[in-house]
Design a protein around this motif. Structure first.
Motif, PDB file in Angstrom:
ATOM      1  N   PRO A  32      19.948  -6.126 -44.595  1.00 19.53           N
ATOM      2  CA  PRO A  32      20.187  -5.838 -46.017  1.00 19.53           C
ATOM      3  C   PRO A  32      19.417  -6.728 -46.985  1.00 19.53           C
ATOM      4  CG  PRO A  32      22.075  -6.949 -45.060  1.00 19.53           C
ATOM      5  CD  PRO A  32      21.146  -6.639 -43.938  1.00 19.53           C
ATOM      6  N   ARG A  33      18.785  -7.782 -46.509  1.00 22.60           N
ATOM      7  CA  ARG A  33      17.929  -8.567 -47.403  1.00 22.60           C
ATOM      8  C   ARG A  33      16.870  -9.281 -46.580  1.00 22.60           C
ATOM      9  NH1 ARG A  33      22.971 -12.362 -49.142  1.00 22.60           N
ATOM     10  NH2 ARG A  33      23.437 -13.088 -47.041  1.00 22.60           N
ATOM     11  N   GLN A  34      15.990 -10.006 -47.278  1.00 21.83           N
ATOM     12  CA  GLN A  34      14.775 -10.537 -46.638  1.00 21.83           C
ATOM     13  C   GLN A  34      15.027 -11.807 -45.826  1.00 21.83           C
ATOM     14  OE1 GLN A  34      11.601  -9.005 -46.927  1.00 21.83           O
ATOM     15  NE2 GLN A  34      12.928  -7.379 -47.653  1.00 21.83           N
ATOM     16  N   ALA A  35      16.119 -12.509 -46.094  1.00 24.20           N
ATOM     17  CA  ALA A  35      16.416 -13.737 -45.351  1.00 24.20           C
ATOM     18  C   ALA A  35      17.932 -13.871 -45.287  1.00 24.20           C
ATOM     19  CB  ALA A  35      15.804 -14.952 -46.038  1.00 24.20           C
ATOM     20  N   GLN A  36      18.419 -14.786 -44.449  1.00 25.53           N
ATOM     21  CA  GLN A  36      19.868 -14.998 -44.311  1.00 25.53           C
ATOM     22  C   GLN A  36      20.587 -13.673 -44.084  1.00 25.53           C
ATOM     23  OE1 GLN A  36      20.574 -17.915 -43.845  1.00 25.53           O
ATOM     24  NE2 GLN A  36      20.162 -19.358 -45.495  1.00 25.53           N
ATOM     25  N   ALA A  37      20.049 -12.874 -43.187  1.00 26.67           N
ATOM     26  CA  ALA A  37      20.612 -11.538 -43.001  1.00 26.67           C
ATOM     27  C   ALA A  37      20.870 -11.258 -41.531  1.00 26.67           C
ATOM     28  CB  ALA A  37      19.666 -10.492 -43.563  1.00 26.67           C
ATOM     29  N   ILE A  38      21.948 -10.540 -41.279  1.00 22.21           N
ATOM     30  CA  ILE A  38      22.259 -10.121 -39.923  1.00 22.21           C
ATOM     31  C   ILE A  38      21.694  -8.725 -39.711  1.00 22.21           C
ATOM     32  CG2 ILE A  38      24.150  -9.545 -38.356  1.00 22.21           C
ATOM     33  CD1 ILE A  38      25.698 -11.836 -39.686  1.00 22.21           C
ATOM     34  N   THR A  39      21.063  -8.533 -38.570  1.00 22.02           N
ATOM     35  CA  THR A  39      20.381  -7.278 -38.285  1.00 22.02           C
ATOM     36  C   THR A  39      21.357  -6.102 -38.246  1.00 22.02           C
ATOM     37  OG1 THR A  39      18.698  -8.462 -37.066  1.00 22.02           O
ATOM     38  CG2 THR A  39      18.945  -6.125 -36.542  1.00 22.02           C
ATOM     39  N   VAL A  40      20.999  -5.058 -38.968  1.00 18.63           N
ATOM     40  CA  VAL A  40      21.794  -3.827 -38.961  1.00 18.63           C
ATOM     41  C   VAL A  40      21.247  -2.874 -37.897  1.00 18.63           C
ATOM     42  CG1 VAL A  40      22.355  -1.776 -40.310  1.00 18.63           C
ATOM     43  CG2 VAL A  40      22.560  -4.037 -41.347  1.00 18.63           C
ATOM     44  N   ASN A  82      25.144 -16.864 -27.002  1.00 13.66           N
ATOM     45  CA  ASN A  82      26.061 -16.365 -28.021  1.00 13.66           C
ATOM     46  C   ASN A  82      26.301 -14.864 -27.866  1.00 13.66           C
ATOM     47  OD1 ASN A  82      27.645 -16.777 -30.468  1.00 13.66           O
ATOM     48  ND2 ASN A  82      26.082 -15.547 -31.474  1.00 13.66           N
ATOM     49  N   ALA A  83      25.315 -14.160 -27.275  1.00 11.03           N
ATOM     50  CA  ALA A  83      25.482 -12.759 -26.883  1.00 11.03           C
ATOM     51  C   ALA A  83      25.837 -11.832 -28.024  1.00 11.03           C
ATOM     52  CB  ALA A  83      26.527 -12.653 -25.764  1.00 11.03           C
ATOM     53  N   SER A  84      25.344 -12.110 -29.219  1.00  9.90           N
ATOM     54  CA  SER A  84      25.596 -11.177 -30.316  1.00  9.90           C
ATOM     55  C   SER A  84      24.781  -9.911 -30.109  1.00  9.90           C
ATOM     56  CB  SER A  84      25.196 -11.823 -31.645  1.00  9.90           C
ATOM     57  OG  SER A  84      25.071 -10.825 -32.639  1.00  9.90           O
ATOM     58  N   PRO A  85      25.381  -8.756 -30.331  1.00 10.82           N
ATOM     59  CA  PRO A  85      24.598  -7.514 -30.265  1.00 10.82           C
ATOM     60  C   PRO A  85      23.504  -7.473 -31.329  1.00 10.82           C
ATOM     61  CG  PRO A  85      26.947  -7.054 -30.688  1.00 10.82           C
ATOM     62  CD  PRO A  85      26.800  -8.536 -30.662  1.00 10.82           C
ATOM     63  N   ALA A  86      23.656  -8.304 -32.374  1.00  7.58           N
ATOM     64  CA  ALA A  86      22.691  -8.307 -33.479  1.00  7.58           C
ATOM     65  C   ALA A  86      21.677  -9.435 -33.356  1.00  7.58           C
ATOM     66  CB  ALA A  86      23.437  -8.425 -34.803  1.00  7.58           C
ATOM     67  N   VAL A 140      11.537  -0.637 -24.602  1.00  9.72           N
ATOM     68  CA  VAL A 140      12.155  -0.368 -25.895  1.00  9.72           C
ATOM     69  C   VAL A 140      13.503  -1.071 -25.884  1.00  9.72           C
ATOM     70  CG1 VAL A 140      13.084   1.378 -27.462  1.00  9.72           C
ATOM     71  CG2 VAL A 140      11.017   1.875 -26.104  1.00  9.72           C
ATOM     72  N   VAL A 141      13.705  -1.973 -26.826  1.00 13.01           N
ATOM     73  CA  VAL A 141      14.938  -2.752 -26.860  1.00 13.01           C
ATOM     74  C   VAL A 141      15.623  -2.528 -28.213  1.00 13.01           C
ATOM     75  CG1 VAL A 141      15.953  -5.057 -26.713  1.00 13.01           C
ATOM     76  CG2 VAL A 141      13.933  -4.492 -25.335  1.00 13.01           C
ATOM     77  N   ALA A 142      16.909  -2.250 -28.146  1.00  3.26           N
ATOM     78  CA  ALA A 142      17.683  -1.988 -29.365  1.00  3.26           C
ATOM     79  C   ALA A 142      18.633  -3.136 -29.631  1.00  3.26           C
ATOM     80  CB  ALA A 142      18.471  -0.694 -29.211  1.00  3.26           C
ATOM     81  N   SER A 143      18.748  -3.545 -30.896  1.00  2.00           N
ATOM     82  CA  SER A 143      19.789  -4.501 -31.253  1.00  2.00           C
ATOM     83  C   SER A 143      20.690  -3.902 -32.324  1.00  2.00           C
ATOM     84  CB  SER A 143      19.202  -5.830 -31.718  1.00  2.00           C
ATOM     85  OG  SER A 143      17.817  -5.775 -31.899  1.00  2.00           O
ATOM     86  N   SER A 144      21.928  -4.350 -32.326  1.00  2.00           N
ATOM     87  CA  SER A 144      22.982  -3.826 -33.215  1.00  2.00           C
ATOM     88  C   SER A 144      23.233  -2.333 -33.002  1.00  2.00           C
ATOM     89  CB  SER A 144      22.628  -4.058 -34.692  1.00  2.00           C
ATOM     90  OG  SER A 144      22.950  -5.357 -35.073  1.00  2.00           O
TER      91      SER A 144
END
Lengths: 727, 279
Positions: B182-190, B113-117, B204-208
């Motif tokens: 933004p929340r504890q579950a059902q959340a996309i990484t910021v 899926n290759a999402s940056p997040a 060291v790996v960065a997402s989003s």
């Protein structure tokens, strides 16, 4: 008593409007305005689609006036020429295939000549932005008590602050949905809604029909929170117009993204306080200016503003108060009813401001409230003298003790100096909420309730008030059963259907249990009187009398009650003086937070909610109302942000509009202090909206304490906290 | 909508060879989001891999943990040994969506899926995972850190499918996965920060923070060289050389930079004595 329809909802057996069997129907969808303001130049239908297969409705198909009848009639049912908000409905399409309909909606282009929109509700509009009256002011209201200017001039301290709150999306579980069809000469609509008679009034007006030829039925409804107070009137008209033109039933079910983008939200607010206090912290003068963003049309905004200003000064005694409120037009969705109805906005400002005053004077926040909380015999900003024996000091004290307020503050101070990046704080809010319609509202409504005795000896409660997740059916059953001394199994509650139930007013304003429930009791009395059975009779006698009535063939047996205000209530609508509400519920809430300074994320770690709501009718449902309201308000305080781009909500997805999940919710510890209210059913007061008022300021006050800052606006999202921490 | 349901991996590869545009689907947790309104997706053809049990395997060899392409987050959470040897796989799996998603979403699907997040990709990348790609022509291995060429630009060719993921078994003395959301579950990484240190060095790996989940070579060498760091801001310069966050609906570039530097600073301070001594 357990929630009557609870198991059906829990197990998924309940049939909502989209689940109900319906044969031979078309699907309906809406073509919407693409920009915030402009004139429709042309509507272009794509060439690849066979449009003869579609039913197409525009403003010319409306039999009566192209007006949505609410308080005013400024909002069109469908855009004729000028559009005032992005996603405003322009055209309706219907087709048997929902998939083909989805394609077709994309093939219609609404070409607009743009006009100058207005988005900032806090500054005066430029001439080319005027769309309502001379100045875009949708409503202006004022409360004056004593002499504010003189009191401010004489006050040892004058403390000022400006506070802002954002829009909030209701996010009921079930999106808006409606089905319309015709039965002979009658138009029938059935759907997800709070107020059947509001929908009826809109249909009779725009369809030019009398009440007898329009029928509105509420389907099981998956949440409302005010979001299904006014909007279903518009959707019902859309479905009815398509059904009339198609000659077949039409079903319209919004997708989540459409529901979030196109339907009303909580009014954003801007509130300025100038407060005179003496050295001890006693309030000498409260000068308050309230501005609400009303959105594109009047809808319910005047009454939201009314409740906002009446609650703006908080539950405190002050001899000199001036509250000036106005609501401004902007080119966004019309802002509408949302749990609390203006009171959460102004009490956020007031309770945050109380802490600012406390910090400025070096007084403990709890002490400042102790000094100023209303005592019986003192009066609110409208001059309403508070009586009734509620001990507001005890409510505050209980909240402080239950939350271990003092011990936690001490512990937090030690924790905050030792932890590298976590900061803890505890915050307080004391507040009140007036139950039922404001002022003379209940009198104007003339609510009516009927209780019918059925041939088998059971009774049926007939009201237009709706179960929207709060437990209305259960509570009505309990009220009638207790009042008549019947087993709850022998009490039925009628489906809200305008051809069957009287107009007992809308399901709003925390009025269902208190006001309508009291009418149920009085209709029960009337039923008993018609049978000549007095209230002291033994078990079974009433039901035998009902059965005998029918055996004698005496016709329908119906007890009835009409609203009467509690004695001694006087309200001066013109000057906003007197008894704004029959009674108030009172509360003190305490929130504990932890802020992570790595990500500037605030989390509520504990919550105590103490309130006096008259008598608690059903402990489980009451607990649910408070806990649910607290969670909804925590979302409003911390994460829920409607991001508008050119007036349209850009984050109209569940992934990007952040409501709390179960994992985000702290323990919400609820305490009820009971003081029966003689004019509410079984002694109850309104409960539904109260818990929306207090959590946001309590959370913001806790964050203020944790970080040593004074936040003035919510939601306190991580980027906003970062800004506040890095000036 | 057309769905092909292969009965074996070889049949799946044959279908993929003759229909290179066909979209592989397993748990559907990315593809089925907001499905009713996704008219383009509804028109596509799908290769349903969910019946291929031979891909649903977790295996340990002498020096590798092998995750078959259908391994879900939940499958790994059910294996305590994964949590012992590769704890970040458990940390990340627990923070994907919520349990319903964890039981359907696959590690391989997260890669494709290759999402940056993405949350699965960064922990695999920090552990130096390798992707095994299969086609009718045979198999080849690609390091996950070289799998992305740009936003949604994959090394995988149209006729290839992921067969399995190989995760080296190494000792790590520092490792953490921090998901800021933004929340504890059902959340996309910021902001996502994953750090692992082993005898092979720092990861060291960065997402989003960039168009793809990515390694951060400048931050890695800063840690490798033991450069003194006295505050989060000291990390900003190498961080900016490694990633290029953007403003979007979920956050701002400024916030993302600040928070990544702060998470690195404070988490390394807590977990890595060597880092603390550089302050």
């Amino acid at each position: 008593m357990k929630r009557l329809e609870g198991l059906d909802k829990l197990t998924g057996r309940e049939l909502y409007i989209d689940d109900l069997p319906l044969e031979g129907h078309l699907w309906g969808m809406t073509v919407r305005c693409p920009i915030a303001r402009g004139r429709v130049r042309e509507i272009r239908f794509g060439e690849g689609t066979d449009w003869s297969q579609f039913v197409i409705v525009d403003h010319r198909d409306i039999p009566g006036p192209n007006e949505l009848r609410l308080i005013e009639t400024d909002m069109p049912v469908l855009v004729a020429e000028h559009a005032r908000y992005c996603h405003e409905a322009v055209l309706l399409l219907a087709h048997p295939s929902r998939r083909q309909l989805r394609h077709a909606v994309r093939e219609v282009q609404v070409l607009m000549d743009p006009e100058e929109p207005v988005f900032d509700f806090t500054c005066a509009p430029r001439p080319e932005q005027i769309q309502h009256g001379q100045d875009n002011v949708l409503e202006r209201l004022r409360i004056v008590k004593g002499d504010v200017e003189a009191a401010l001039a004489a006050a040892p301290h004058v403390i000022e602050g400006v506070y802002e709150t954002g829009a909030q999306e209701h996010l009921y579980l079930e999106n808006n949905g409606m089905v319309a069809w015709t039965e002979g000469d009658t138009v029938v609509v059935k759907g997800s809604l709070q107020c059947p008679y509001y929908v009826l009034n809109s249909l009779t007006w725009a369809l030019e029909r009398d009440d007898a030829r329009v029928r509105v039925i509420q389907a099981p409804t998956g949440g409302g929170f005010g979001g299904k107070e006014d909007y279903p009137s518009l959707l019902a008209l859309h479905a009815a117009l398509l059904a009339l033109k198609a000659g077949r039933p039409v079903k319209m079910i919004y997708d989540r993204d459409e529901d979030m983008a196109a339907t009303p939200k909580r009014h954003p607010s801007w509130v300025r306080h100038r407060t005179g206090v003496d050295e001890s912290g006693k309030l000498l003068a409260q000068d308050i200016e309230v501005i609400l963003d009303g959105g594109a049309y009047v809808t319910l905004t005047p009454v939201v503003l009314s409740r906002a200003i009446i609650h703006a000064a908080g539950p405190y005694a002050c001899d000199n108060v001036r509250i000036a409120g106005r609501a401004m037009l902007t080119n966004t969705v019309p802002y509408g009813a949302f749990r609390g109805f203006g009171a959460p906005q102004t009490q956020f400002a007031n309770e945050r401001h109380m802490d600012v005053i406390a910090h400025t004077l070096g007084i403990e926040p709890a002490e400042l409230r102790r000094i100023n909380l209303l005592r019986d015999g003192q009066s609110t900003s409208t001059g309403q003298v508070i009586e009734g024996g509620t001990d507001r000091q005890a409510i505050l004290q209980t909240a402080l003790e239950s939350s271990e307020y003092d011990d936690r503050r001490t512990a937090h101070t030690a924790f905050n100096t030792s932890h590298p990046y976590l900061r803890r704080g505890i915050g307080l809010a004391t507040f009140y909420h007036g139950a039922g319609f404001t002022g003379s509202g209940e009198v104007y409504l003339k609510s009516k309730v009927r209780v019918a005795g059925l041939p088998d000896g059971k009774i049926e409660v007939q009201t237009a008030n709706t179960e929207i997740g709060q437990g209305a059916i259960t509570v009505f059953t309990e009220i009638a059963a207790a009042h008549l001394g019947l087993p709850t199994n022998d009490v039925l509650v009628a489906e809200p259907d305008t051809h069957r139930v009287p107009n007992s007013g809308p399901t709003v304003a925390s009025r269902t249990a208190m006001v309508v429930g009291r009418l149920v009791e009085r209709a029960c009395d009337d039923l008993r009187a018609r049978l000549g059975v007095d209230s002291g009779t033994s078990d079974g006698e009433l039901q035998r009398a009902i059965v005998e009535w029918h055996e004698r063939g005496q016709g329908p047996l119906v007890g009835e009650a009409l609203y009467e205000p509690p004695p001694g209530i006087v309200w001066d609508e013109k000057n906003y003086r007197g008894d704004a509400y029959g009674t108030f519920a009172w509360a003190a809430y305490v929130a504990e937070v932890e802020v992570d300074l790595r990500s500037y994320t605030a989390r509520v770690t504990d919550f105590v909610a103490v309130q006096e709501i008259g008598r608690v009718l059903n402990p489980t449902l009451a607990l649910g109302q408070i806990q649910g309201g607290v969670v909804q308000a925590i979302g409003w305080a911390l994460t829920e942000e409607c991001q508008l781009r050119d007036g349209a909500m850009a984050n109209n997805q569940l992934t990007n509009y952040i409501i709390p999940t179960a994992a985000d919710v702290p323990p919400v510890r609820v305490v009820f202090l009971e003081n029966p209210y003689p004019y509410g059913a079984r002694g109850c007061k309104g409960i539904g909206e109260l818990p929306m008022d207090g959590p946001a300021p309590a959370v913001a006050n806790a964050i203020a304490e944790a970080l040593g800052i004074e936040p003035h606006a919510i939601p306190l999202t991580p980027p906003r906290l970062m800004e506040l921490m890095t000036p | 909508m057309r769905v092909l349901m292969p009965e074996s991996v070889s049949e799946a590869l044959a279908f993929k060879a003759t229909n290179p545009d066909i979209v592989p689907i397993a748990g559907g947790t990315d593809l089925l989001v907001q499905w009713p309104g996704q008219l383009e997706r509804q028109a596509a053809s799908y290769l349903d891999l969910s019946g291929l049990d031979e891909l649903r395997t977790i295996r340990w060899t002498q020096d590798t943990l092998e995750l078959g392409a259908l391994t879900t987050y939940w499958d790994t959470l059910c294996q305590p040994r994964v949590g012992v040897e590769h704890p970040l796989l458990h940390d990340a799996a627990r923070q994907v969506g919520a349990i319903q998603i964890q039981t359907r979403g696959t590690w391989a699907g997260n890669i494709i899926n290759a999402s940056p997040a993405a949350d699965g990709v960064p922990v695999l990348m920090a552990y130096d995972a390798t992707v095994v790609l299969a086609s009718v022509d045979g198999e080849r291995q690609v390091p996950l850190s070289a799998f992305y060429h740009g936003y949604k630009q994959l090394e995988a060719r149209p006729h290839e499918l992921i067969r399995k993921i190989l995760v080296p078994r190494r000792e790590h003395d520092v490792q953490f996965f921090e998901k800021v959301a933004p929340r504890q579950a059902q959340a996309i990484t910021v902001v996502g920060v994953t750090v692992a240190h082993s005898s092979c060095g720092w990861r060291v790996v960065a997402s989003s923070m960039a168009p793809t989940v990515c390694r951060c070579p400048h931050l890695e060498s800063l840690l490798q060289e033991g450069t003194p760091v006295s505050c989060p801001e000291d990390l900003l310069e190498p961080l900016r050389a490694d990633v290029s966050p953007i403003d979007d609906l979920r956050s701002s570039a400024h916030y993302r930079e600040q928070v990544m530097s702060r998470v690195l600073y404070f988490n390394l301070g807590e977990t890595c004595p060597a880092f603390r001594s550089t302050r």
